[in-house]
Scaffold this active site. Structure first.
Site, PDB file in Angstrom:
ATOM      1  N   HIS A 211       0.798  -1.230   0.000  1.00  0.00           N
ATOM      2  CA  HIS A 211       0.000   0.000   0.000  1.00  0.00           C
ATOM      3  C   HIS A 211       0.829   1.278   0.000  1.00  0.00           C
ATOM      4  O   HIS A 211       0.270   2.369  -0.065  1.00  0.00           O
ATOM      5  CB  HIS A 211      -0.941   0.032   1.214  1.00  0.00           C
ATOM      6  CG  HIS A 211      -0.216   0.313   2.492  1.00  0.00           C
ATOM      7  ND1 HIS A 211       0.404  -0.672   3.213  1.00  0.00           N
ATOM      8  CD2 HIS A 211       0.006   1.464   3.162  1.00  0.00           C
ATOM      9  CE1 HIS A 211       0.975  -0.147   4.267  1.00  0.00           C
ATOM     10  NE2 HIS A 211       0.762   1.151   4.268  1.00  0.00           N
TER      11      HIS A 211
HETATM   12  C1  UD1 Z   1      -1.456   5.139   6.543  1.00  0.00           C
HETATM   13  C2  UD1 Z   1      -0.127   5.572   7.130  1.00  0.00           C
HETATM   14  C3  UD1 Z   1       0.909   4.474   6.945  1.00  0.00           C
HETATM   15  C4  UD1 Z   1       0.391   3.129   7.427  1.00  0.00           C
HETATM   16  C5  UD1 Z   1      -0.952   2.840   6.767  1.00  0.00           C
HETATM   17  C6  UD1 Z   1      -1.527   1.520   7.238  1.00  0.00           C
HETATM   18  C7  UD1 Z   1       0.302   7.999   7.016  1.00  0.00           C
HETATM   19  C8  UD1 Z   1       1.094   9.037   6.337  1.00  0.00           C
HETATM   20  N1  UD1 Z   1       0.378   6.767   6.464  1.00  0.00           N
HETATM   21  O1  UD1 Z   1      -1.303   5.054   5.143  1.00  0.00           O
HETATM   22  O2  UD1 Z   1       2.058   4.817   7.697  1.00  0.00           O
HETATM   23  O3  UD1 Z   1       1.313   2.102   7.097  1.00  0.00           O
HETATM   24  O4  UD1 Z   1      -1.850   3.907   7.077  1.00  0.00           O
HETATM   25  O5  UD1 Z   1      -2.736   1.220   6.642  1.00  0.00           O
HETATM   26  O6  UD1 Z   1      -0.343   8.282   7.991  1.00  0.00           O
HETATM   27  N2  UD1 Z   1      -8.656   4.858   2.653  1.00  0.00           N
HETATM   28  C9  UD1 Z   1      -9.931   4.327   2.607  1.00  0.00           C
HETATM   29  N3  UD1 Z   1     -10.470   3.855   3.758  1.00  0.00           N
HETATM   30  C10 UD1 Z   1      -9.807   3.880   4.940  1.00  0.00           C
HETATM   31  C11 UD1 Z   1      -8.520   4.430   4.959  1.00  0.00           C
HETATM   32  C12 UD1 Z   1      -7.959   4.900   3.814  1.00  0.00           C
HETATM   33  O7  UD1 Z   1     -10.565   4.278   1.559  1.00  0.00           O
HETATM   34  O8  UD1 Z   1     -10.355   3.444   5.950  1.00  0.00           O
HETATM   35  C13 UD1 Z   1      -8.042   5.314   1.396  1.00  0.00           C
HETATM   36  C14 UD1 Z   1      -8.348   6.740   1.058  1.00  0.00           C
HETATM   37  O9  UD1 Z   1      -8.612   6.784  -0.302  1.00  0.00           O
HETATM   38  C15 UD1 Z   1      -7.063   7.479   1.335  1.00  0.00           C
HETATM   39  C16 UD1 Z   1      -6.010   6.417   1.134  1.00  0.00           C
HETATM   40  O10 UD1 Z   1      -6.647   5.180   1.474  1.00  0.00           O
HETATM   41  O11 UD1 Z   1      -6.880   8.563   0.511  1.00  0.00           O
HETATM   42  C17 UD1 Z   1      -4.825   6.626   1.977  1.00  0.00           C
HETATM   43  O12 UD1 Z   1      -5.192   6.741   3.355  1.00  0.00           O
HETATM   44  P1  UD1 Z   1      -4.255   7.537   4.376  1.00  0.00           P
HETATM   45  O13 UD1 Z   1      -4.882   7.611   5.677  1.00  0.00           O
HETATM   46  O14 UD1 Z   1      -3.847   8.818   3.740  1.00  0.00           O
HETATM   47  O15 UD1 Z   1      -2.909   6.724   4.459  1.00  0.00           O
HETATM   48  P2  UD1 Z   1      -2.572   5.205   4.202  1.00  0.00           P
HETATM   49  O16 UD1 Z   1      -2.091   5.056   2.807  1.00  0.00           O
HETATM   50  O17 UD1 Z   1      -3.659   4.315   4.683  1.00  0.00           O
END
Ligand code: UD1
Length: 370
Positions: A211
């Site tokens: 991811h």
């Molecule tokens: C985050 C953490 C990363 C961790 C990961 C574990 C940061 C910078 N990154 O990354 O260190 O390893 O979590 O999962 O904080 N999204 C959903 N549903 C959710 C959560 C996320 O659809 O419940 C999607 C959204 O489109 C979002 C993307 O995932 O834009 C990224 O989510 P984000 O919270 O920005 O960071 P992660 O990539 O999950």
């Protein structure tokens, strides 16, 4: 001479999936001592299978506050957490705010607390990949430098903090809370027998999670990774637990299946089921920090699709090997990893299921773990 006053009210901030496994053992250890513990969920991860399922599997009580921030750019998400957390923190008046790991919620909450004059404790302090293009690396550096008390999971992390000039009296070497959760959950995870439920032979399949932006945001890189998994599927079942971020990117890529065998694409897998699958896997392919640690402790071969790691001990003592997001490198690393499955899992100092007890002893009694 100042006398030590133990904490009586702790506020923990969590927001993203890897935070929840780190919170659980600390919450248990605080409860065992009767310390008041307020839990704030920022809502960074909001899908039920990225959040609620983990609270259930880890037997965590529901958060006292949910800030419901959801997804946004890094600046907007971090800023929104800060704006919404500030009044909650002011009203709660905790003795300390605990933040976990390296996600945006970690750095946002640490900044708010320190500016309110509330001491900050950082659980999983001192990890460094040396790669400033990773958002997590920036979060780690900032959080460690504003925190008052730093709880390091390994000696290399202690050394990183020393090298950056952080006074040693702020740093406790307590061990790895992620392993606390693993040790506590493993009997229930094994009892689930997830491989059988998925129709898999023990040590006869590969588990995949990917991811990181560097791996999934670039179309060509993601395409090459998926093609690599298709090749691997010809040698045995490949289970790919797809993070929402990765799912969106795969959909954008518009991949159509080229016929079997294919990697099996699954929604994010709950904690116990994942642990059950990983514990019996032949191989894990990942870019997650937590899985590098869990496979090390379990002695399961792991290929990490990254040029670096903030957890070098998983390579020097564990089963982890790094490789770039290229087909040939991954296939070679997978062959090497399978060929060198260790007879026994390594023993790593303080990766013993008791890290949270040390953290709480430091907070409540002023114990030193130098
Ligand atoms: C985050 C953490 C990363 C961790 C990961 C574990 C940061 C910078 N990154 O990354 O260190 O390893 O979590 O999962 O904080 N999204 C959903 N549903 C959710 C959560 C996320 O659809 O419940 C999607 C959204 O489109 C979002 C993307 O995932 O834009 C990224 O989510 P984000 O919270 O920005 O960071 P992660 O990539 O999950």
């Amino acid at each position: 001479m100042t006398t030590f006053r133990g904490v009586t009210r702790v506020l923990s901030v969590v927001g993203a999936r890897p935070n929840f496994m780190k919170l659980a053992p600390v919450a248990r250890a605080l409860a065992a001592r009767g310390v008041e513990h307020i839990v704030v969920h920022t809502g960074q991860h909001y899908d039920p299978d990225m959040s609620d399922a983990f609270f259930r599997d880890l037997c965590l009580p529901l958060p006292d506050h949910n800030l419901d921030v959801g997804s946004a750019s890094h600046a907007r998400q971090t800023a929104e957490i800060m704006v919404r957390f500030e009044p909650v923190c002011s009203a709660a008046q905790p003795d300390i705010v605990l933040v976990y790991g390296d996600v945006n919620s970690t750095v946002a909450a640490a900044l708010v607390a320190v500016k309110l004059g509330v001491p900050v404790g950082h659980v999983e302090a001192g990890l460094r990949s040396g790669d400033r293009s990773m958002p997590e690396e920036i979060n780690r550096i900032v959080t460690d430098h504003v925190a008052d008390t730093l709880f390091a999971p390994s000696r290399d992390a202690v050394e990183n903090l020393r090298a950056e000039g952080i006074p040693s009296e702020r740093v406790h070497f307590v061990g790895n809370v992620m392993i606390d959760s693993l040790v506590a959950a493993l009997p229930a995870a094994r009892a689930l027998d997830a491989p059988a439920r998925h129709g898999l032979d023990k040590q006869g399949y590969t588990v995949v999670t990917l991811h990181r932006p560097a791996n999934v945001d670039d179309r060509e890189t993601l395409r090459e990774l998926l093609e690599t998994l298709v090749i691997m599927s010809k040698g045995g079942p490949v289970l790919f637990a797809v993070h929402p971020r990765t799912k969106t990117r795969i959909e954008e890529l518009g991949l159509d299946s080229a016929g079997p065998p294919q990697p099996k694409l699954l929604d994010p897998i709950p904690y116990l089921e994942m642990l059950s699958l990983v514990a019996e896997a032949e191989l894990v392919i990942t870019d997650s920090g937590g899985l590098q640690e869990e496979t090390t402790w379990l002695g399961v071969p792991c290929v990490t699709v990254r040029p670096n790691t903030e957890r070098p001990i998983t390579c020097t003592m564990g089963t982890n090997r790094l490789t770039r997001a290229r087909r040939d490198g991954i296939l070679q690393a997978a062959r090497d990893a399978r060929a060198q499955r260790p007879g026994a899992a390594p023993t790593i100092e303080y990766w013993d299921g008791l890290a949270a007890d040390r953290i709480v002893a430091a907070l409540c009694e002023g114990a030193r773990f130098a």
